[in-house]
Write a protein that holds these residues in place. Structure first.
Motif, PDB file in Angstrom:
ATOM      1  N   GLN A  75      68.369  58.492  61.899  1.00 33.20           N
ATOM      2  CA  GLN A  75      67.135  58.134  62.596  1.00 33.20           C
ATOM      3  C   GLN A  75      65.942  58.525  61.759  1.00 33.20           C
ATOM      4  O   GLN A  75      66.075  59.324  60.820  1.00 33.20           O
ATOM      5  N   HIS A  77      61.576  59.502  62.503  1.00 37.46           N
ATOM      6  CA  HIS A  77      60.568  59.799  63.514  1.00 37.46           C
ATOM      7  C   HIS A  77      59.347  60.364  62.808  1.00 37.46           C
ATOM      8  O   HIS A  77      59.372  60.595  61.587  1.00 37.46           O
ATOM      9  N   HIS A  79      55.639  63.090  63.127  1.00 39.45           N
ATOM     10  CA  HIS A  79      54.874  64.186  63.749  1.00 39.45           C
ATOM     11  C   HIS A  79      53.413  63.896  63.432  1.00 39.45           C
ATOM     12  O   HIS A  79      53.110  63.448  62.309  1.00 39.45           O
ATOM     13  N   HIS A 102      59.752  61.718  59.015  1.00 43.98           N
ATOM     14  CA  HIS A 102      61.039  62.355  58.685  1.00 43.98           C
ATOM     15  C   HIS A 102      62.165  61.341  58.821  1.00 43.98           C
ATOM     16  O   HIS A 102      62.386  60.787  59.899  1.00 43.98           O
ATOM     17  N   VAL A 104      66.050  61.178  58.754  1.00 44.36           N
ATOM     18  CA  VAL A 104      67.110  62.165  58.985  1.00 44.36           C
ATOM     19  C   VAL A 104      68.477  61.591  58.610  1.00 44.36           C
ATOM     20  O   VAL A 104      68.864  60.532  59.112  1.00 44.36           O
ATOM     21  N   PHE A 114      77.470  63.863  63.374  1.00 44.66           N
ATOM     22  CA  PHE A 114      76.133  64.440  63.185  1.00 44.66           C
ATOM     23  C   PHE A 114      76.059  65.804  63.857  1.00 44.66           C
ATOM     24  O   PHE A 114      75.543  66.778  63.296  1.00 44.66           O
ATOM     25  N   VAL A 118      75.015  69.228  61.948  1.00 44.28           N
ATOM     26  CA  VAL A 118      73.790  69.958  62.289  1.00 44.28           C
ATOM     27  C   VAL A 118      73.998  71.467  62.225  1.00 44.28           C
ATOM     28  O   VAL A 118      73.066  72.228  62.007  1.00 44.28           O
ATOM     29  N   LEU A 181      65.928  72.440  60.989  1.00 40.31           N
ATOM     30  CA  LEU A 181      65.304  71.494  61.908  1.00 40.31           C
ATOM     31  C   LEU A 181      63.999  72.120  62.373  1.00 40.31           C
ATOM     32  O   LEU A 181      63.905  73.353  62.486  1.00 40.31           O
ATOM     33  N   THR A 182      62.996  71.306  62.663  1.00 41.15           N
ATOM     34  CA  THR A 182      61.716  71.862  63.114  1.00 41.15           C
ATOM     35  C   THR A 182      61.556  71.785  64.632  1.00 41.15           C
ATOM     36  O   THR A 182      60.527  72.160  65.170  1.00 41.15           O
ATOM     37  N   THR A 183      62.599  71.266  65.327  1.00 39.62           N
ATOM     38  CA  THR A 183      62.612  71.333  66.791  1.00 39.62           C
ATOM     39  C   THR A 183      63.972  71.913  67.193  1.00 39.62           C
ATOM     40  O   THR A 183      64.901  71.923  66.372  1.00 39.62           O
ATOM     41  N   PRO A 185      67.638  72.516  68.083  1.00 45.92           N
ATOM     42  CA  PRO A 185      68.092  73.913  68.019  1.00 45.92           C
ATOM     43  C   PRO A 185      67.677  74.647  66.734  1.00 45.92           C
ATOM     44  O   PRO A 185      68.223  75.722  66.461  1.00 45.92           O
ATOM     45  N   TRP A 192      65.604  69.774  52.531  1.00 46.19           N
ATOM     46  CA  TRP A 192      64.362  69.009  52.636  1.00 46.19           C
ATOM     47  C   TRP A 192      64.024  68.372  51.294  1.00 46.19           C
ATOM     48  O   TRP A 192      64.158  69.013  50.242  1.00 46.19           O
TER      49      TRP A 192
HETATM   50  N1  LIG Z   1      61.910  67.370  62.753  1.00 44.07           N
HETATM   51  S1  LIG Z   1      63.347  67.384  62.004  1.00 44.07           S
HETATM   52  O1  LIG Z   1      63.576  68.725  61.480  1.00 44.07           O
HETATM   53  O2  LIG Z   1      63.436  66.298  61.042  1.00 44.07           O
HETATM   54  C1  LIG Z   1      64.620  67.101  63.192  1.00 44.07           C
HETATM   55  C2  LIG Z   1      65.610  66.144  62.931  1.00 44.07           C
HETATM   56  C3  LIG Z   1      66.623  65.904  63.860  1.00 44.07           C
HETATM   57  C4  LIG Z   1      66.659  66.636  65.057  1.00 44.07           C
HETATM   58  C5  LIG Z   1      67.748  66.353  66.057  1.00 44.07           C
HETATM   59  O3  LIG Z   1      68.599  65.521  65.817  1.00 44.07           O
HETATM   60  N2  LIG Z   1      67.746  67.031  67.229  1.00 44.07           N
HETATM   61  C6  LIG Z   1      68.676  66.655  68.299  1.00 44.07           C
HETATM   62  C7  LIG Z   1      70.092  67.107  68.130  1.00 44.07           C
HETATM   63  C8  LIG Z   1      71.077  66.319  68.660  1.00 44.07           C
HETATM   64  C9  LIG Z   1      72.396  66.701  68.584  1.00 44.07           C
HETATM   65  C10 LIG Z   1      72.756  67.886  67.977  1.00 44.07           C
HETATM   66  C11 LIG Z   1      71.797  68.674  67.439  1.00 44.07           C
HETATM   67  C12 LIG Z   1      70.474  68.235  67.493  1.00 44.07           C
HETATM   68  F1  LIG Z   1      69.545  68.973  66.901  1.00 44.07           F
HETATM   69  C13 LIG Z   1      65.671  67.595  65.315  1.00 44.07           C
HETATM   70  C14 LIG Z   1      64.647  67.827  64.367  1.00 44.07           C
END
Ligand SMILES: NS(=O)(=O)c1ccc(C(=O)NCc2ccccc2F)cc1
Ligand SMILES: [Zn+2]
Length: 244
Positions: A75, A77, A79, A102, A104, A114, A118, A181-183, A185, A192
């Motif tokens: 994906q 997205h 900010h 970003h 991903v 995925f 993660v 990840l910046t959100t 978990p 990066w």
């Molecule tokens: N802003 S970023 O660092 O590029 C970023 C990229 C992907 C996620 C993500 O997939 N979160 C949902 C998620 C879904 C399933 C499993 C773990 C997850 F983090 C969060 C932040």
């Protein structure tokens, strides 16, 4: 173990101090090959708007750069800020850009999904592209035109035949560092790759991002702006550059 627990040793985003980055002659050019037919839909997940891809094959991948093997696009997205003075997650010499893209990707060579990737130190690769105020970006406009249909949280529309490489500058120069990840978990699983050159977008296109909502239909409206995480400590990390 600090690797996987936030408050750890490799959190993102960070400030990239250009003069402290170290040129690494062994860094390869990043090779990007996306198949526009893998594009699925756009959705508002209440944090940002995401364009998601079919990641069940190796049709849309990146390889090279700092990466040991190829990674699949899942994906992309953005900010952004409420005003043009801030909005990016990473900064360069403490300068904010009005927005940051970003893209991903996950390591489908070593991990089955995925969700598994993660949780691993080399599980993800995210390309960061800065957006700066300037000329209208024709490729981005296709996305902007679809945003009214995903104004509220948890709305989704079909979106096909989009090639996100049109959003990546042709200049090959990038910085790279080990982060997270910046959100939530906030897992420390991201390599990066931050492009040195920004892309230009115009005021109307940035304003279109700001018409999105954090809130679902029927809730009191809260504009989706300032969806960037504060800067995190560099700690014991070096940012490498692919250029001198
Ligand atoms: N802003 S970023 O660092 O590029 C970023 C990229 C992907 C996620 C993500 O997939 N979160 C949902 C998620 C879904 C399933 C499993 C773990 C997850 F983090 C969060 C932040
Ligand atoms: Zn992001």
């Amino acid at each position: 173990c600090p690797l996987t627990i936030p408050g750890g040793t490799r959190q993102s985003p960070i400030n990239i101090q250009w003069r402290d980055s170290v040129y690494d002659p062994f860094l390869k050019p990043l090779k990007i090959s996306y198949d526009p037919t893998t594009c699925l839909h756009i959705w508002n997940n209440g944090y940002s708007f995401l364009v998601e891809f079919d990641d069940s094959t190796d049709k849309s991948i990146i390889v090279g750069g700092p990466l040991e093997n190829q990674y699949r696009l899942k994906q992309f997205h953005f900010h952004w800020g409420a005003i043009n003075d801030w909005g990016s997650e990473h900064t360069v010499d403490s300068k904010f850009y009005p927005a940051e893209l970003h893209l991903v990707h996950w390591n489908a060579v070593d991990y089955p999904s995925f969700e598994d990737a993660v949780m691993e130190g080399n599980g993800l690769a995210v390309i960061g592209v800065f957006l700066k105020l300037g000329a209208r970006h024709e490729g981005l406009q296709t996305l902007v035109d679809a945003l009214p249909a995903v104004r509220h949280k948890d709305t989704v529309i079909e979106f096909d035949e989009f090639d996100p490489s049109c959003l990546i500058p042709s200049c090959p120069d990038y910085w790279t560092y080990a982060g997270s990840l910046t959100t939530p978990p906030l897992t420390e699983s991201v390599t990066w790759i931050i492009k040195k050159k920004p892309i230009e977008v115009d005021e109307d296109q940035l304003e279109a991002f700001r018409t999105l909502l954090f809130t679902s239909d029927g809730e009191e409206e809260r504009r989706m702006v300032d969806n960037f995480r504060p800067l995190q400590p560099l700690m014991n990390r070096t940012v490498r550059s692919s250029f001198q």
